[in-house]
Design a protein around this motif. Structure first.
Motif, PDB file in Angstrom:
ATOM      1  N   GLN A 161      56.421  -0.372   9.450  1.00 54.68           N
ATOM      2  CA  GLN A 161      56.078  -1.011   8.183  1.00 54.68           C
ATOM      3  C   GLN A 161      54.575  -1.163   7.989  1.00 54.68           C
ATOM      4  O   GLN A 161      54.117  -1.432   6.881  1.00 54.68           O
ATOM      5  N   THR A 199      66.334  -2.798   8.476  1.00 56.24           N
ATOM      6  CA  THR A 199      65.286  -2.744   7.460  1.00 56.24           C
ATOM      7  C   THR A 199      65.391  -1.519   6.548  1.00 56.24           C
ATOM      8  O   THR A 199      64.621  -1.407   5.586  1.00 56.24           O
ATOM      9  N   LYS A 224      65.581  -2.222   2.843  1.00 60.21           N
ATOM     10  CA  LYS A 224      64.407  -2.617   2.076  1.00 60.21           C
ATOM     11  C   LYS A 224      63.810  -1.438   1.303  1.00 60.21           C
ATOM     12  O   LYS A 224      62.867  -1.622   0.535  1.00 60.21           O
TER      13      LYS A 224
END
Length: 243
Positions: free
Chosen positions: A93, A129, A132
């Protein structure tokens, strides 16, 4: 990294890796046609542990016709895919993921193959994740537009007998009605001792002569001291200052 996809037969097709997902299907009595992966290193572990054949190719190059031939005349078709998780991991990220990474768009390739072959059941897993990111929601929307009933959620594998706290996003989709993950099979997670406590103790750097998987890493004296003073659920702050 790997670009995976598998075929299993009843028939099932799946994005591959070393074949762990295939092995799970086989153990549950679901015949698998083949596993597909870009990495040639996956061939030996896949074929040594599973009856399905290994096909080395990039799923970007895999055509709908090729996939359809693998499914052949099966009464039930299952497509299982596991896109590499690196672009979606927490570690990644820190970078801006804008779709230029070749691995980033592999869920779109999965959607392309699903749209072209219309398997009865589709499943995929990835890091939590992944939800997302736009590519995941595009994938879900595509399946819904194709008429699939879609379920997805974060699953803790420790609630299903795995001696590890491992949380993964699991997606299930069916053309034939509601589908979802079964309820957790255990209330109290299995400990590592319960899982491997029967194995004999090894010294640092030692390997069991009759079990190639039972190996202990070589550790420095400093790290051995750190391990001895570490506490369950603790941190590096438990170590002596000299460490």
């Amino acid at each position: 990294m790997r670009r995976r996809l598998i075929v299993r037969l009843h028939k099932i097709l799946h994005t591959l890796g070393a074949g762990g997902l295939t092995h799970g299907f086989v153990k549950e009595g679901v015949p698998v046609v083949a596993g597909i992966d870009l990495d040639p290193a996956c061939a030996f572990p896949y074929e040594a542990n599973n009856p399905g054949k290994f096909i080395q190719t990039d799923i970007k190059q895999l055509t709908v016709d090729q996939l359809t031939k693998l499914f052949d005349d099966a009464d039930l078709r299952v497509l299982a895919g596991c896109a590499p998780c690196q672009p979606f991991s927490t570690y990644a990220q820190r970078y801006e993921l804008d779709g230029k990474d070749g691995k980033w768009g592999l869920l779109y390739e999965f959607a392309r193959l699903a749209k072209g072959t219309r398997p009865d059941v589709i499943t995929m897993e990835n890091v939590p994740t992944v939800a997302k990111h736009e590519v995941f929601h595009d994938f879900v929307d595509t399946l819904k537009r194709l008429g699939y009933y879609v379920w997805f959620d974060v699953v803790d594998s420790s609630r299903y007998g795995v001696p590890q706290t491992r949380r993964r996003m699991v997606l299930l989709a069916s053309r034939h009605g509601d589908i979802r993950m079964i309820e957790p099979t255990i209330d109290k997670p299995k400990t590592v001792r319960q899982a491997i406590g029967r194995l004999r103790a090894l010294s640092a750097g030692e390997a069991a002569p009759r079990d190639k998987l039972h190996v202990s890493s070589t550790l420095s004296e400093k790290n051995l001291k750190r391990i001895k003073v570490s506490k369950p659920g603790g941190t590096w702050r438990d170590w002596p200052e000299a460490s």
